[in-house]
Design a protein around this motif. Structure first.
Motif, PDB file in Angstrom:
ATOM      1  N   ASP A 262       0.809  -1.218   0.000  1.00 52.62           N
ATOM      2  CA  ASP A 262       0.000   0.000   0.000  1.00 52.62           C
ATOM      3  C   ASP A 262       0.835   1.258   0.000  1.00 52.62           C
ATOM      4  N   ILE A 263       1.882   1.208   0.822  1.00 58.82           N
ATOM      5  CA  ILE A 263       2.675   2.425   0.928  1.00 58.82           C
ATOM      6  C   ILE A 263       3.282   2.762  -0.427  1.00 58.82           C
ATOM      7  N   PHE A 266       0.800   4.370  -2.556  1.00 61.33           N
ATOM      8  CA  PHE A 266       0.705   5.740  -2.070  1.00 61.33           C
ATOM      9  C   PHE A 266       1.804   6.607  -2.661  1.00 61.33           C
ATOM     10  N   PRO A 404     -10.750  10.467   3.290  1.00 59.21           N
ATOM     11  CA  PRO A 404     -12.155  10.901   3.248  1.00 59.21           C
ATOM     12  C   PRO A 404     -12.815  10.879   4.606  1.00 59.21           C
ATOM     13  N   ALA A 409     -15.393  13.437   8.899  1.00 62.69           N
ATOM     14  CA  ALA A 409     -15.662  13.346  10.321  1.00 62.69           C
ATOM     15  C   ALA A 409     -15.392  14.661  11.017  1.00 62.69           C
ATOM     16  N   LYS A 410     -14.298  15.262  10.642  1.00 66.71           N
ATOM     17  CA  LYS A 410     -13.944  16.499  11.344  1.00 66.71           C
ATOM     18  C   LYS A 410     -14.503  17.709  10.642  1.00 66.71           C
ATOM     19  N   THR A 443     -13.292   5.097  -3.792  1.00 70.58           N
ATOM     20  CA  THR A 443     -11.879   5.476  -3.809  1.00 70.58           C
ATOM     21  C   THR A 443     -11.334   5.409  -5.223  1.00 70.58           C
TER      22      THR A 443
ATOM     23  N   LEU B  35     -11.693   9.437  16.816  1.00 69.04           N
ATOM     24  CA  LEU B  35     -11.136   9.662  15.483  1.00 69.04           C
ATOM     25  C   LEU B  35     -11.320  11.098  15.070  1.00 69.04           C
ATOM     26  N   GLU B  36     -12.472  11.608  15.440  1.00 71.22           N
ATOM     27  CA  GLU B  36     -12.734  12.988  15.052  1.00 71.22           C
ATOM     28  C   GLU B  36     -11.706  13.916  15.650  1.00 71.22           C
ATOM     29  N   PRO B  59      -5.083   7.731  13.524  1.00 69.85           N
ATOM     30  CA  PRO B  59      -6.090   7.028  12.720  1.00 69.85           C
ATOM     31  C   PRO B  59      -5.952   5.516  12.666  1.00 69.85           C
ATOM     32  N   ASP B  84      -5.387   0.352   5.393  1.00 71.82           N
ATOM     33  CA  ASP B  84      -5.422   1.474   4.484  1.00 71.82           C
ATOM     34  C   ASP B  84      -6.635   2.286   4.874  1.00 71.82           C
ATOM     35  N   PRO B  86      -9.063   4.105   3.650  1.00 67.19           N
ATOM     36  CA  PRO B  86     -10.419   3.922   3.116  1.00 67.19           C
ATOM     37  C   PRO B  86     -11.005   2.597   3.551  1.00 67.19           C
ATOM     38  N   GLU B  87     -10.096   1.638   3.707  1.00 66.23           N
ATOM     39  CA  GLU B  87     -10.637   0.342   4.054  1.00 66.23           C
ATOM     40  C   GLU B  87     -11.027   0.268   5.510  1.00 66.23           C
ATOM     41  N   ARG B  88     -10.611   1.272   6.234  1.00 64.45           N
ATOM     42  CA  ARG B  88     -10.959   1.253   7.638  1.00 64.45           C
ATOM     43  C   ARG B  88     -12.454   1.402   7.808  1.00 64.45           C
ATOM     44  N   GLU B  89     -13.072   2.079   6.880  1.00 60.90           N
ATOM     45  CA  GLU B  89     -14.487   2.362   7.035  1.00 60.90           C
ATOM     46  C   GLU B  89     -15.327   1.118   7.228  1.00 60.90           C
ATOM     47  N   LYS B 486       2.937   8.350   5.541  1.00 58.47           N
ATOM     48  CA  LYS B 486       1.643   8.795   5.030  1.00 58.47           C
ATOM     49  C   LYS B 486       1.208  10.083   5.704  1.00 58.47           C
TER      50      LYS B 486
END
Lengths: 443, 518
Positions: A262-263, A266, A404, A409-410, A443, B35-36, B59, B84, B86-89, B486
């Protein structure tokens, strides 16, 4: 080397035609229209195709073209300067010599260093350098064109015989560049002239207008010189910062291709972003260069020409006063009175002629200058805005899918709205829709 | 900050897991709220260095168990948490499943801390993991800040004292918030103590910031922008160093670290001076090590290690290259800022001498815009440096530490090999004694054999241990690296976005002025 960079018709696109009017606001009328329709770059020469459209009777045809080189432009300019009749006019400054040395050097270095960098890096840098070369090329064409257009637009100069020969004679003018002896002569002439200029400027002028103009021009010229140099440096640093983005992008790309975790994906994405950023930054710096640096450089040269005009006028004033004194002396001695009188008359006429036209020229100069600055500054601001917005949107768009959840969220809601506003104002609906889709989690 | 879940105290085993299950719902809601609060990145980072810790802790849910293939308990979790963003969702939105529970983020629950002290391994493997988990859970419980650099003393004996502030709810510290004054050599002393204790067993100890000449200027008393820059750079580096160190679960337990953070007076670490006896010894050791590395030919039975070593080599090279480019960018950006300022002044002068009023005003406006842009560039250069460039140099040094750890493993193996060879020799000697029939010598030989057998066993155990530790450490390191990179890159890009926004504002303000030139 860049042989035969003959891009033909698409070389001078609409954009380039706009370049013509960049530094001067010209009214071209149907009687005489001159432009450079084509250009060819060879080893150390650039060949310009000068195209004329005219309804004047002294030309054999209505439309014709000739090929000219830089030295011939210089010859034309010098012939104006040396012509006594034109002493009262601001002679349009000669275009600077086409200078591809720096660019060529870089290309050569690139070729030598080919082994030490990756294929992508090499192609990228080559493209960059080629673009640079092209940009310099376009600029030099534009500057030569501006010179010709100024001459063509000037009511007196356009009638000059040399000018017509320049435009029409389709053989080589066999104008050679000055050899060493002539260059040395020129050098001495310039020294004498500047010394003289100092003497002459000591003489206070009767006419307020000219006095004011003189002080103004002197100061203005110096300041423009300074501003032009600094602007150049600024544009150059901007460009090198943009180049750095290129290298960073390639390094990130190399990091990203190490494996497929993944990194690394990225990293690949980030490297893409840096690439885009670099392109935009390079364009920003190129635009700055065009609108700001070139403008200042041009007015540096024009203000020099204006100063020259004032010098010529002061010179003729001094001559006039000397002739007066000589006349008085002759009258007192009652010897050679007629001679003195005629010379005094001549000087007087010359002086008055110069003064009259000079006044008009200087006023025109001011109008031209204000108009050119206005045009360029407005365009500069608009371009900077455009680029900044594009860069902002592209980065914001890039960042959004990456985080996202966090954004939403914030304070994400407001950030998302910001993007939407920007996109809406730049009027790109498709972009907006894409962005919204992305924000909603694909995504 | 999103915290880690703390597993139940050791003896409780399974039942408590289910207890936690019921708390699952709560776990998730609190997760969302934490998280917020965690990523403060969208706002302009106040102190980028400090935020890094907060963010990197934020996160991600537990990573510690990712490489652990031992416990079935965590096996499923390993698949789900692929880390990753997005996959956390899906993880957040799905219901808590039994396997997932142990690894999802929880709120900070202070009372669980007493379980931490149970470090006595009943079941060796399991407790290790759990301790790490606990420690990891507690990591988010500790915040370190380095601030207020103060010059103490005068002349060449002067030094900078930094305030180290710790905020924590860990029970091993006596207070929940405290601060001490430390100087640079104290940090170096801490690092050397930790390194001597942990490096040779395979733990990746974060390297301390480097000594450099810049300090002498500060000592001499020249208070100019370059010395303030230097002090700031050092302060940020020290902060990052401490944050990395406390993130390491094993190092966090170390009494030396605790003493460093807590006690008001610390014995002066003299051994860190370059020209001291210890310093010279260090240099000699380093040289000896380098020679050894060339001569040891290790019989690598584990392909994993070879692969990893190669990987780290590559990574090292890439990072160095990237670092060079980023440094060039910082340099050019600073140049750009200086040139823009010069141009702004020049444009202002030009505006003054212009006699057409509207144009004159427009030129002055242009000068102002350029000045503001210059400020922007300066800030951007600052960000370039502190976020991006320092991150890279930190990692280059960290990778050197990793390589060092691999080298230690090699040395360990060497020792084991040597012990085996010696044992062999002793056995031969014994056989010879048997033949020559000298009873007392035989006894001695037997004793020696026993001794060396034990050493061989120890050597083997050590080697296994260090290999295991390294595997874990490398896994943890990789995770940290991913997180760090990241987060920092995203923050950096956000700073770029900010700059663009400002640029847009400035040019928009200028445009009407330019149009107004009549």
């Amino acid at each position: 080397m860049m042989e035969g960079l003959d891009d033909g018709p698409d070389f001078l696109s609409e954009e380039d035609r706009g370049l013509k009017a960049i530094n001067v606001d010209l009214q071209s009328d149907a009687a005489l229209q001159v432009d450079i329709s084509d250009a060819l770059s060879e080893r150390d020469k650039v060949k310009f195709t000068v195209h004329t459209k005219s309804s004047l009777p002294n030309f054999k045809q209505n439309e014709f073209s000739v090929v000219r080189q830089h030295e011939e432009f210089i010859w034309l300019h010098d012939s104006f300067v040396e012509n006594e009749d034109y002493a009262g006019y601001i002679i349009p400054p000669a275009p600077p010599r086409p200078d591809f040395d720096a660019s060529r050097e870089k290309l050569q270095k690139l070729g030598e260093g080919e082994g030490s960098m990756t294929k992508e890096e090499f192609t990228k840098m080559k493209q960059e350098l080629e673009a640079e070369y092209l940009a310099i090329f376009k600029k030099t064409v534009a500057m030569h064109e501006v010179f010709l257009c100024r001459v063509a637009a000037h009511p007196i100069l356009r009638r000059d015989l040399n000018f017509h020969v320049f435009l029409e004679y389709n053989q080589d003018l066999s104008v050679r560049g000055k050899n060493k002896k002539e260059k040395l002569e020129d050098f001495f002439k310039n020294m004498v002239k500047s010394a003289d200029g100092v003497i002459v400027s000591g003489v206070k002028d009767v006419d307020d207008f000219f006095e004011h103009e003189r002080t103004f021009l002197l100061e203005y010229h110096n300041r423009v010189k300074d501003a032009s140099a600094k602007s150049d440096r600024m544009t150059r640093s901007h460009k090198s910062a943009a180049d750095d983005y290129n290298r960073i992008g390639s390094s990130l790309y190399a990091l990203g291709t190490q494996d497929s975790t993944d990194i690394c994906k990225f990293f690949l994405k980030v490297s893409e972003l840096f690439d885009k950023t670099r392109k935009i930054e390079a364009r920003v710096s190129a635009d700055e260069d065009l609108k700001l640096s070139d403008l200042l450089k041009y007015y540096l040269r024009e203000s020099q020409a204006a100063k020259d005009l004032l010098y010529r006028r002061s010179r003729s004033l001094v001559d006039y006063e000397n002739a007066n004194k000589a006349l008085d002396k002759a009258r007192a001695k009652n010897k050679d009175v007629l001679q003195a009188e005629t010379s005094q008359q001549l000087c007087c006429q010359k002086f008055e002629k110069i003064s009259e036209s000079a006044k008009q020229e200087l006023i025109d100069f001011k109008t031209r200058r204000v108009a050119a600055f206005r045009k360029n500054l407005v365009e500069l601001a608009e371009l900077e805005l455009k680029h900044a917005k594009v860069e902002y949107v592209s980065r914001a768009r890039w960042l959004t899918p990456v985080i996202p959840a966090l954004w939403e969220a914030k304070a994400g809601r407001s950030r998302g709205q910001e993007i939407e506003t920007i996109l809406a104002t730049t009027g790109n609906l498709q972009l907006l829709q894409n962005c919204l889709a992305v924000l909603n989690g694909d995504t | 900050m999103a915290a880690e879940r703390e597993p139940p105290p050791l003896g409780d085993g399974k039942p408590t897991d289910f207890e936690d299950l019921e708390d699952g719902e709560d776990l998730f809601t609190s997760t969302v709220s934490t998280l917020e609060s965690s990523p403060s990145s969208p706002e302009p980072a106040s102190l980028p260095a400090e935020d890094i810790s907060a963010n990197s802790n934020g996160p991600k849910p537990t990573e510690v168990v990712l490489d652990d293939d031992r416990e079935d308990l965590f096996a499923e979790a390993t698949e789900e948490v692929s880390l990753d963003s997005p996959e956390r969702e899906p993880i957040l939105s799905s219901e808590p499943s039994p396997a997932v529970t142990p690894v999802t983020p929880t709120t900070l629950i202070a009372p669980r801390i007493e379980s931490k002290s149970m470090s006595a391994p009943v079941i060796f493997d399991r407790s290790r993991e759990e301790i790490e988990e606990e420690a990891n859970g507690d990591i988010f419980d500790i915040e370190i800040g380095v601030s207020d650099p103060e010059k103490v003393g005068d002349g060449m004996n002067a030094y900078m004292a930094y305030r180290v502030t710790t905020k924590t709810s860990l029970s091993m510290f006596s207070k929940s918030e405290f601060s001490v004054k430390r100087r640079f050599s104290d940090f170096l002393g801490l690092h050397s103590k930790l390194a001597s204790k942990y490096l040779h067993v395979g733990y990746i100890v974060p390297p301390a910031p480097e000594k450099s000449i810049g300090m002498t200027k500060v000592k001499v008393g020249k208070e100019d922008s370059s010395s303030t820059e230097f002090v700031e750079k050092r302060r940020a580096a020290l902060e990052r160093y401490l944050q990395r160190t406390v993130k390491h679960p094993t190092l966090l337990q170390d009494p030396d670290l605790r003493q460093f953070l807590e006690s008001s007076e610390l014995p002066r670490a003299v051994n860190t001076q370059a020209l001291s006896g210890a310093g010279i010894l260090r240099m000699v050791n380093k040289a000896a090590d380098a020679v050894n590395k060339m001569t040891i030919k290790m019989n690598e039975s584990d392909a994993w290690f070879e692969e990893k070593q190669q990987q780290f080599e590559n990574l090292d090279q890439q990072l160095r290259k990237l670092h060079v480019s980023v440094e060039a960018l910082v340099c050019h950006r600073k140049e750009l800022s200086a040139n823009t300022a010069a141009f702004a002044k020049s444009a202002a002068m030009l505006g003054n001498s212009e006699d057409h009023t509207a144009l004159s005003r427009a030129l002055s406006q242009l000068a102002e815009v350029e000045e503001k842009i210059d400020q922007l560039h300066q800030e951007q250069a600052f960000a370039d440096f502190y976020m991006f460039s320092e991150l890279l140099s930190d990692y280059i040094r960290l990778i050197a530490a990793v390589k060092g750890v691999f080298d230690h493993r090699m040395k360990c193996w060497q020792k084991w090999e040597d012990a085996q060879i010696t044992l062999l020799k002793k056995r031969e000697a014994e056989a010879k004694m048997m033949v020559a029939n000298k009873p007392d010598k035989i006894q001695q030989a037997k004793n020696e054999i026993r001794e060396w057998e034990a050493k061989v066993q120890q050597g083997e155990r050590d080697f296994e241990q260090i290999s295991k530790t390294i595997r874990k450490e490398v896994g943890r390191f990789e995770k940290e690296r991913v997180k760090d990179f990241k987060t920092v890159i995203i923050k950096y890009l956000e700073s770029l976005v900010q700059t663009q926004q400002q640029l847009i504002k400035y040019w928009e303000a200028f445009l009407p002025e330019a149009k107004a030139i009549a």
